[in-house]
Design an enzyme around this catalytic site. Structure first.
Site, PDB file in Angstrom:
ATOM      1  N   TYR A  47       0.813  -1.222   0.000  1.00  0.00           N
ATOM      2  CA  TYR A  47       0.000   0.000   0.000  1.00  0.00           C
ATOM      3  C   TYR A  47       0.848   1.275   0.000  1.00  0.00           C
ATOM      4  O   TYR A  47       0.331   2.377  -0.173  1.00  0.00           O
ATOM      5  CB  TYR A  47      -0.954   0.041   1.205  1.00  0.00           C
ATOM      6  CG  TYR A  47      -1.904  -1.136   1.337  1.00  0.00           C
ATOM      7  CD1 TYR A  47      -2.061  -2.060   0.312  1.00  0.00           C
ATOM      8  CD2 TYR A  47      -2.630  -1.337   2.504  1.00  0.00           C
ATOM      9  CE1 TYR A  47      -2.922  -3.154   0.454  1.00  0.00           C
ATOM     10  CE2 TYR A  47      -3.495  -2.417   2.651  1.00  0.00           C
ATOM     11  CZ  TYR A  47      -3.627  -3.325   1.618  1.00  0.00           C
ATOM     12  OH  TYR A  47      -4.464  -4.392   1.759  1.00  0.00           O
ATOM     13  N   LEU A 185     -17.500  -3.457   2.601  1.00  0.00           N
ATOM     14  CA  LEU A 185     -18.569  -2.709   1.908  1.00  0.00           C
ATOM     15  C   LEU A 185     -18.591  -3.091   0.424  1.00  0.00           C
ATOM     16  O   LEU A 185     -19.210  -2.378  -0.380  1.00  0.00           O
ATOM     17  CB  LEU A 185     -18.331  -1.198   2.054  1.00  0.00           C
ATOM     18  CG  LEU A 185     -18.009  -0.706   3.475  1.00  0.00           C
ATOM     19  CD1 LEU A 185     -17.706   0.787   3.482  1.00  0.00           C
ATOM     20  CD2 LEU A 185     -19.155  -1.028   4.431  1.00  0.00           C
ATOM     21  N   ILE A 223     -12.622  -4.209   8.289  1.00  0.00           N
ATOM     22  CA  ILE A 223     -11.651  -3.104   8.192  1.00  0.00           C
ATOM     23  C   ILE A 223     -12.052  -2.177   7.044  1.00  0.00           C
ATOM     24  O   ILE A 223     -11.323  -2.053   6.049  1.00  0.00           O
ATOM     25  CB  ILE A 223     -10.208  -3.643   8.019  1.00  0.00           C
ATOM     26  CG1 ILE A 223     -10.153  -4.809   6.999  1.00  0.00           C
ATOM     27  CG2 ILE A 223      -9.617  -4.069   9.343  1.00  0.00           C
ATOM     28  CD1 ILE A 223      -8.731  -5.192   6.585  1.00  0.00           C
ATOM     29  N   LYS A 225     -12.529   0.900   4.658  1.00  0.00           N
ATOM     30  CA  LYS A 225     -11.624   2.006   4.293  1.00  0.00           C
ATOM     31  C   LYS A 225     -12.454   3.208   3.882  1.00  0.00           C
ATOM     32  O   LYS A 225     -13.479   3.069   3.197  1.00  0.00           O
ATOM     33  CB  LYS A 225     -10.725   1.549   3.143  1.00  0.00           C
ATOM     34  CG  LYS A 225      -9.931   2.668   2.486  1.00  0.00           C
ATOM     35  CD  LYS A 225     -10.562   3.089   1.163  1.00  0.00           C
ATOM     36  CE  LYS A 225      -9.986   4.402   0.676  1.00  0.00           C
ATOM     37  NZ  LYS A 225     -10.694   4.905  -0.516  1.00  0.00           N
TER      38      LYS A 225
END
Ligand code: NAP
Length: 265
Positions: A47, A185, A223, A225
């Protein structure tokens, strides 16, 4: 906090840092997240924001042991020496002397068991608190178990109502491996699904909160984002309501039968 199979504990939810830019903005965002109450941060060598993560957490002046830092080894391709090199680079960028959870990012590239053994070695030297994996399927975990090695504390995989990965979830539950839910999501694609919207209206919550709650009620560690401060708060405000058992079943069944265009499950 969630109890892991190696005796350690980790927060029930965290902030994913994929595509949070390696820039002054990411430092600001992480500092806002800390102020909102986030303690688990999920980064990776890939990342390119380990340095910003470390810097932001250090600047918060909150003691190191209050944070739970997850990062990931990009490739196992070059075996032990490469693992040690990558790990120490991550430590350096994160400005810490141990990582709470270190994951093999994916079981690709060969030398996976050699890399895994190196992680166990780093754990025995106190540089990694918990050893984990990501994107591991049953066959990959079986190759660890069959050879008598200790199982990972965590397997981080894509999990949301539209990607349930039932076989691997069942396996992990059976053998006490905790599941971190990445893309909870569905990378945003599940947020305007009609059934998710209907539940959001019913519970007077946002679609993101419904999806995060689904994850939590499955005992996953989501988790999500976001690049938006207001959404940081929204995504964390999920502990003051509960989706009924009936609605959980409905959402699970609906998601299982419904294909979202942006996922492969
Ligand atoms: P995600 O968390 O499912 O979704 C992120 C998307 O949802 C972004 O577009 C974000 O937009 C939007 N969003 C977030 N909160 C929202 C809200 N409250 N309302 C409306 N939109 C919202 O996807 P992800 O980033 O793929 O997954 C999360 C984390 O999992 C990653 O950051 C990474 O740490 C980890 N991950 C791991 C792997 C692996 O191979 N191990 C793979 C993928 C991801 P904005 O940013 O504009 O708010």
């Amino acid at each position: 906090m969630i109890q892991l199979n190696d005796g350690n504990r980790m927060p029930r939810i965290g902030l994913g840092l994929y595509e949070v830019d390696a820039s002054s903005w990411s430092v600001r965002l992480i500092r806002i997240a800390v102020n909102e109450g986030y303690r688990l941060f999920d980064t990776a060598q890939l990342y390119e924001n380990e340095h910003e993560t470390g810097y932001a957490l250090k600047a918060s002046r909150i003691p190191r042991d209050q944070f739970f830092i997850t990062t990931k080894l990009y490739t196992t391709a070059n075996g032990r020496s490469q693992v040690l090199h990558s790990f120490h680079q991550s430590l350096h960028r994160l400005m810490v002397d141990y990582v709470d959870l270190y994951l093999i990012h994916a079981p690709r590239g060969g030398h996976v068991l050699e890399a895994y053994d190196t992680l166990l070695e780093l754990r025995s030297r106190g540089r990694i608190r918990s050893v984990g994996v990501s994107n591991f399927d049953v066959q990959h975990l079986e190759s660890i178990r069959r050879t008598g090695r200790p199982l990972p504390a965590v397997n981080q995989i894509e999990l949301h109502p539209f990607c349930q990965q039932r076989d691997i979830v069942k396996y992990c539950r059976r053998f006490g491996i905790n599941l971190m839910a990445y893309s909870p999501l569905a990378r945003g694609a599940a947020l305007d699904d009609p059934f998710v919207l209907q539940l959001a209206r019913k519970y007077r919550r946002t679609p993101a909160q419904i999806l995060i709650r689904w994850s939590l009620q499955n005992n996953f560690i989501p988790i999500p984002k976001t690049n938006h401060p207001a959404r940081l708060r929204e995504n964390l405000r999920v502990f003051d309501f509960e989706i009924s058992r009936y609605d959980m079943q409905q959402l699970t069944q609906y998601g299982y039968e419904t294909q979202l265009s942006s996922t492969n499950d």
